[in-house]
Motif scaffolding. Structure first.
Motif, PDB file in Angstrom:
ATOM      1  N   LEU A   9      97.846 120.844  65.432  1.00 29.25           N
ATOM      2  CA  LEU A   9      96.677 121.720  65.361  1.00 29.25           C
ATOM      3  C   LEU A   9      95.741 121.278  64.241  1.00 29.25           C
ATOM      4  CD1 LEU A   9      98.366 125.232  65.783  1.00 29.25           C
ATOM      5  CD2 LEU A   9      97.260 123.838  67.550  1.00 29.25           C
ATOM      6  N   GLU A  10      94.545 120.829  64.611  1.00 29.09           N
ATOM      7  CA  GLU A  10      93.496 120.579  63.621  1.00 29.09           C
ATOM      8  C   GLU A  10      92.814 121.918  63.358  1.00 29.09           C
ATOM      9  OE1 GLU A  10      90.380 117.228  63.784  1.00 29.09           O
ATOM     10  OE2 GLU A  10      89.219 119.039  64.271  1.00 29.09           O
ATOM     11  N   VAL A  11      92.932 122.421  62.145  1.00 26.85           N
ATOM     12  CA  VAL A  11      92.462 123.768  61.830  1.00 26.85           C
ATOM     13  C   VAL A  11      91.163 123.696  61.030  1.00 26.85           C
ATOM     14  CG1 VAL A  11      93.025 125.980  60.772  1.00 26.85           C
ATOM     15  CG2 VAL A  11      94.843 124.598  61.807  1.00 26.85           C
ATOM     16  N   SER A  12      90.086 124.202  61.627  1.00 28.96           N
ATOM     17  CA  SER A  12      88.792 124.302  60.946  1.00 28.96           C
ATOM     18  C   SER A  12      88.523 125.755  60.591  1.00 28.96           C
ATOM     19  CB  SER A  12      87.668 123.756  61.830  1.00 28.96           C
ATOM     20  OG  SER A  12      87.845 122.382  62.088  1.00 28.96           O
ATOM     21  N   TYR A  13      87.620 125.950  59.629  1.00 34.14           N
ATOM     22  CA  TYR A  13      87.435 127.271  59.027  1.00 34.14           C
ATOM     23  C   TYR A  13      85.945 127.491  58.785  1.00 34.14           C
ATOM     24  CZ  TYR A  13      88.327 130.923  55.429  1.00 34.14           C
ATOM     25  OH  TYR A  13      88.382 132.080  54.694  1.00 34.14           O
ATOM     26  N   ILE A  14      85.449 128.686  59.110  1.00 37.44           N
ATOM     27  CA  ILE A  14      84.049 128.996  58.841  1.00 37.44           C
ATOM     28  C   ILE A  14      83.904 130.472  58.495  1.00 37.44           C
ATOM     29  CG2 ILE A  14      83.508 129.441  61.278  1.00 37.44           C
ATOM     30  CD1 ILE A  14      80.703 128.251  60.695  1.00 37.44           C
ATOM     31  N   GLU A  15      83.047 130.761  57.518  1.00 42.47           N
ATOM     32  CA  GLU A  15      82.806 132.135  57.076  1.00 42.47           C
ATOM     33  C   GLU A  15      81.430 132.608  57.533  1.00 42.47           C
ATOM     34  OE1 GLU A  15      83.370 132.289  52.866  1.00 42.47           O
ATOM     35  OE2 GLU A  15      85.519 131.824  52.981  1.00 42.47           O
ATOM     36  N   ASP A  16      81.070 132.285  58.748  1.00 38.91           N
ATOM     37  CA  ASP A  16      79.778 132.687  59.302  1.00 38.91           C
ATOM     38  C   ASP A  16      79.959 133.010  60.780  1.00 38.91           C
ATOM     39  OD1 ASP A  16      77.188 133.055  60.138  1.00 38.91           O
ATOM     40  OD2 ASP A  16      76.376 131.329  59.059  1.00 38.91           O
ATOM     41  N   PRO A  17      80.079 134.309  61.123  1.00 37.04           N
ATOM     42  CA  PRO A  17      80.339 134.680  62.521  1.00 37.04           C
ATOM     43  C   PRO A  17      79.208 134.347  63.479  1.00 37.04           C
ATOM     44  CG  PRO A  17      79.952 136.633  61.165  1.00 37.04           C
ATOM     45  CD  PRO A  17      80.087 135.480  60.228  1.00 37.04           C
ATOM     46  N   ARG A  18      78.049 133.935  62.964  1.00 34.44           N
ATOM     47  CA  ARG A  18      76.959 133.556  63.868  1.00 34.44           C
ATOM     48  C   ARG A  18      77.327 132.357  64.730  1.00 34.44           C
ATOM     49  NH1 ARG A  18      71.959 132.355  60.478  1.00 34.44           N
ATOM     50  NH2 ARG A  18      73.530 131.602  59.020  1.00 34.44           N
ATOM     51  N   ILE A  19      78.337 131.612  64.297  1.00 38.74           N
ATOM     52  CA  ILE A  19      78.748 130.448  65.089  1.00 38.74           C
ATOM     53  C   ILE A  19      79.271 130.868  66.460  1.00 38.74           C
ATOM     54  CG2 ILE A  19      81.174 130.327  64.358  1.00 38.74           C
ATOM     55  CD1 ILE A  19      80.735 127.247  64.144  1.00 38.74           C
ATOM     56  N   LEU A  20      79.685 132.131  66.579  1.00 38.03           N
ATOM     57  CA  LEU A  20      80.205 132.609  67.862  1.00 38.03           C
ATOM     58  C   LEU A  20      79.145 132.578  68.959  1.00 38.03           C
ATOM     59  CD1 LEU A  20      82.288 135.661  66.591  1.00 38.03           C
ATOM     60  CD2 LEU A  20      83.171 133.466  67.399  1.00 38.03           C
ATOM     61  N   ALA A  21      77.880 132.549  68.567  1.00 39.94           N
ATOM     62  CA  ALA A  21      76.794 132.512  69.552  1.00 39.94           C
ATOM     63  C   ALA A  21      76.336 131.090  69.856  1.00 39.94           C
ATOM     64  CB  ALA A  21      75.606 133.338  69.048  1.00 39.94           C
ATOM     65  N   GLN A  22      76.978 130.094  69.236  1.00 33.80           N
ATOM     66  CA  GLN A  22      76.510 128.716  69.351  1.00 33.80           C
ATOM     67  C   GLN A  22      77.307 127.927  70.392  1.00 33.80           C
ATOM     68  OE1 GLN A  22      73.710 128.079  67.483  1.00 33.80           O
ATOM     69  NE2 GLN A  22      74.010 130.243  66.971  1.00 33.80           N
ATOM     70  N   SER A  23      76.648 126.918  70.969  1.00 33.33           N
ATOM     71  CA  SER A  23      77.290 126.093  72.001  1.00 33.33           C
ATOM     72  C   SER A  23      78.435 125.258  71.445  1.00 33.33           C
ATOM     73  CB  SER A  23      76.250 125.173  72.650  1.00 33.33           C
ATOM     74  OG  SER A  23      75.657 124.316  71.684  1.00 33.33           O
ATOM     75  N   VAL A  24      78.455 125.044  70.111  1.00 29.89           N
ATOM     76  CA  VAL A  24      79.515 124.238  69.501  1.00 29.89           C
ATOM     77  C   VAL A  24      80.887 124.862  69.726  1.00 29.89           C
ATOM     78  CG1 VAL A  24      79.447 125.379  67.237  1.00 29.89           C
ATOM     79  CG2 VAL A  24      80.143 122.980  67.386  1.00 29.89           C
ATOM     80  N   LEU A  25      80.926 126.139  70.082  1.00 29.31           N
ATOM     81  CA  LEU A  25      82.200 126.803  70.350  1.00 29.31           C
ATOM     82  C   LEU A  25      82.974 126.086  71.459  1.00 29.31           C
ATOM     83  CD1 LEU A  25      82.856 129.306  68.660  1.00 29.31           C
ATOM     84  CD2 LEU A  25      82.471 130.705  70.675  1.00 29.31           C
ATOM     85  N   ASN A  26      82.229 125.443  72.352  1.00 33.21           N
ATOM     86  CA  ASN A  26      82.866 124.729  73.462  1.00 33.21           C
ATOM     87  C   ASN A  26      83.718 123.553  73.000  1.00 33.21           C
ATOM     88  OD1 ASN A  26      81.864 126.046  75.925  1.00 33.21           O
ATOM     89  ND2 ASN A  26      79.853 125.431  75.189  1.00 33.21           N
ATOM     90  N   SER A  27      83.463 123.057  71.789  1.00 35.08           N
ATOM     91  CA  SER A  27      84.179 121.867  71.323  1.00 35.08           C
ATOM     92  C   SER A  27      85.542 122.198  70.727  1.00 35.08           C
ATOM     93  CB  SER A  27      83.328 121.113  70.291  1.00 35.08           C
ATOM     94  OG  SER A  27      83.094 121.912  69.145  1.00 35.08           O
ATOM     95  N   TYR A  28      85.906 123.479  70.692  1.00 34.74           N
ATOM     96  CA  TYR A  28      87.209 123.886  70.154  1.00 34.74           C
ATOM     97  C   TYR A  28      88.111 124.368  71.285  1.00 34.74           C
ATOM     98  CZ  TYR A  28      84.975 123.519  65.632  1.00 34.74           C
ATOM     99  OH  TYR A  28      84.320 123.030  64.529  1.00 34.74           O
ATOM    100  N   ASP A  29      89.410 124.156  71.088  1.00 42.36           N
ATOM    101  CA  ASP A  29      90.382 124.574  72.096  1.00 42.36           C
ATOM    102  C   ASP A  29      90.800 126.030  71.914  1.00 42.36           C
ATOM    103  OD1 ASP A  29      90.929 121.912  73.447  1.00 42.36           O
ATOM    104  OD2 ASP A  29      91.358 121.406  71.356  1.00 42.36           O
ATOM    105  N   VAL A  30      90.787 126.496  70.666  1.00 44.18           N
ATOM    106  CA  VAL A  30      91.195 127.871  70.366  1.00 44.18           C
ATOM    107  C   VAL A  30      90.246 128.460  69.326  1.00 44.18           C
ATOM    108  CG1 VAL A  30      93.032 129.392  69.524  1.00 44.18           C
ATOM    109  CG2 VAL A  30      93.621 127.309  70.786  1.00 44.18           C
ATOM    110  N   ILE A  31      89.816 129.701  69.553  1.00 46.43           N
ATOM    111  CA  ILE A  31      89.020 130.445  68.587  1.00 46.43           C
ATOM    112  C   ILE A  31      89.906 131.545  68.014  1.00 46.43           C
ATOM    113  CG2 ILE A  31      86.880 131.699  68.166  1.00 46.43           C
ATOM    114  CD1 ILE A  31      86.539 128.854  69.355  1.00 46.43           C
ATOM    115  N   VAL A  32      90.064 131.563  66.698  1.00 51.40           N
ATOM    116  CA  VAL A  32      90.859 132.587  66.020  1.00 51.40           C
ATOM    117  C   VAL A  32      89.895 133.515  65.283  1.00 51.40           C
ATOM    118  CG1 VAL A  32      92.672 133.054  64.331  1.00 51.40           C
ATOM    119  CG2 VAL A  32      92.768 130.971  65.726  1.00 51.40           C
ATOM    120  N   LEU A  33      89.971 134.807  65.574  1.00 50.02           N
ATOM    121  CA  LEU A  33      89.065 135.771  64.944  1.00 50.02           C
ATOM    122  C   LEU A  33      89.791 136.600  63.890  1.00 50.02           C
ATOM    123  CD1 LEU A  33      86.823 137.344  67.750  1.00 50.02           C
ATOM    124  CD2 LEU A  33      86.367 135.384  66.277  1.00 50.02           C
ATOM    125  N   ASN A  34      89.376 136.424  62.639  1.00 47.03           N
ATOM    126  CA  ASN A  34      89.725 137.352  61.561  1.00 47.03           C
ATOM    127  C   ASN A  34      88.393 137.981  61.156  1.00 47.03           C
ATOM    128  OD1 ASN A  34      90.753 138.761  59.421  1.00 47.03           O
ATOM    129  ND2 ASN A  34      91.257 136.979  58.176  1.00 47.03           N
TER     130      ASN A  34
END
Length: 474
Positions: A287-312
């Motif tokens: 698992l390559e684990v990336s981290y972001i503290e900006d929920p606006r990314i949820l509206a971006q097309s880059v979400l398609n490049s990840y296999d799993v989205i983890v929401l905290n």
């Protein structure tokens, strides 16, 4: 206004009082502007103006959205533009309009106003009660009236107790001394006056949005909420950049996981639990684990490049980013994985109605219902593994944890429960972890993990197994 505010804070009277106020103010602006039934400005737009006028923020969202869509459409119709300008002016000048409502409505007026309207609006700059709100609403129009003064003059205005002078000082220092402005803007985010801190945030975003986002994580929780709210309220998304996710662990791993955090209920220490969760997931090198503290990314097309989205993440008293839920739902239903941690069950809530979006329930399985009892008193309880054959829980045994036993989940979609816990309050069993398959995707939903004490090794293993399953690495 104080009487109105006190009644708005009374839940029993709020609904009835709002309905009465909306109808009265709507009638006033309809009469004053000549927008009687059958004219070009629809009654629902006039009502939307009335609702915004009495609001104390960006909620309810629907009337804001209606006005945002309608305003650009009237710019080419002189008669309709004039009628809408009259409606906005009447609401802005009403004694019952809140500062936040006046700010939003004046911003819309500035987009369509002719010289006559602007003169009327600028005359309000001489009124101490409305000057600060109008100055921010006029933006550059008002700022252009500010003459160049020495840096000390602007700094003295910022240090005054007069909101209008504070905004004048911020506008002046940003225009004429931009190198000195960012720190003053950051300092004024502490202001309790909506117009002042909104001006500071807007000016800082325009001066150097990167500074604003870098400083965001250092602000206290209250000021972080202010920034997130103003970014949405002032429509600053286009100039405030979304940070790039940072790869924390296992670069080049077989599956890419994105942990999204940055906003939560104040009682949930996401700055502590999110990094710990990332560490638990990274114990599997696939698992390559990336981290972001900006929920606006949820509206971006880059979400398609990840296999799993983890929401905290939970949009505590802040509107969820526009398009975030629709984009997340599409990505998951198209085949990606979704992991929900603890109070992420309450994400995408409408803070006006206190209702979680039903579309979120379609990918979450169960969501927070504020009308249900929230959880048992914090303490020790036993988690029982109810499905020992599922890849997530295979090999796990019952365990004790010190956490919040959630009793607030609601929903009717079919789910496969993997673990439960018995409430000490009502002796009922409640799901602690479960899975579902929305569309082509997979969701693992677990309500454990309130804080570091609750994030024990077994809970970490449960989340890691759940993430592997959603990534199809079981």
């Amino acid at each position: 206004m104080d009487s109105l505010t006190s009644r708005l804070n009374n839940p029993k009277k709020e609904k009835k009082m709002r309905k009465t106020y909306y109808s009265v103010l709507t009638a006033l602006v309809l009469t004053a502007s000549g927008c009687l039934p059958g004219t070009q400005v629809p009654d629902e737009i006039v009502e939307a103006v009335s609702i915004i006028a009495v609001s104390n923020g960006f909620q309810p969202r629907k009337p804001h959205y209606m006005l945002e869509q309608f305003v650009p459409a009237v710019t080419t119709d002189k008669k309709q533009r004039s009628q809408l300008a009259s409606v906005l002016l009447d609401a802005i000048t009403s004694d019952q309009t809140t500062p936040a409502g006046r700010t939003v409505l004046a911003q819309h007026l500035a987009k369509i106003a002719d010289n006559s309207d602007l003169r009327k609006l600028k005359r309000m700059l001489g009124n101490p009660q409305t000057e600060a709100d109008i100055r921010i609403a006029l933006g550059e129009t008002a700022a252009s009236q500010i003459k160049r003064e020495s840096l000390k003059v602007y700094e003295a205005e910022i240090k005054s107790n007069d909101p209008a002078k504070q905004i004048s000082g911020l506008s002046g220092i940003s225009r004429y001394y931009p190198k000195a402005a960012p720190q003053h803007c950051l300092n004024m985010i502490n202001s309790e006056n909506h117009a002042v801190y909104a001006t500071a945030i807007r000016l800082l975003a325009e001066l150097d949005a990167n500074v604003l986002m870098m400083e965001l994580s250092r602000l206290n929780k209250e000021n972080q909420l202010k920034v997130m709210h103003v970014i949405e309220e002032q429509k600053l998304t286009d100039i405030v950049p979304i940070a790039e996710p940072v790869i924390r662990f296992n670069k080049g791993g077989e599956k890419k996981v994105l942990l999204v955090t940055g906003l939560e209920y104040p009682g949930h220490p996401w700055r502590e639990t999110a990094p710990m969760l990332a560490g638990f997931l990274a114990q599997d090198k696939r698992l390559e684990v990336s981290y972001i503290e900006d929920p606006r990314i949820l509206a971006q097309s880059v979400l398609n490049s990840y296999d799993v989205i983890v929401l905290n993440y939970q949009n505590h008293q802040v509107p969820a980013p526009d398009g975030a839920l629709a984009n997340l739902k599409r990505v998951v239903e198209d085949g990606k994985g979704l992991v929900l941690m603890h109070f992420a069950c309450g994400a995408f809530i409408d803070w006006e109605t206190k209702v979680v979006n039903t579309e979120f329930a379609e990918i979450a399985g169960r969501v927070w219902n504020p009308n249900l009892r929230g959880h048992d008193p914090r303490g020790l309880f036993r988690v029982q593994i109810t499905d020992t054959d599922h890849p997530i829980t295979k090999g796990l045994t019952d365990f004790d944890t010190d956490d919040e036993l959630y009793t607030c989940l609601d929903g009717t979609l079919p789910i496969q429960v993997l673990a439960t816990a018995k409430s000490k309050v009502d002796q009922k069993d409640y799901p602690m972890a479960f899975v579902l398959t929305p569309g082509k995707g997979r969701t693992f939903h677990c309500v454990l993990g309130h804080d570091l004490k609750a994030m024990n090794d077994t809970v970490g293993e449960l989340y890691r197994h759940g993430t592997l399953w959603t990534a199809r690495l079981e």
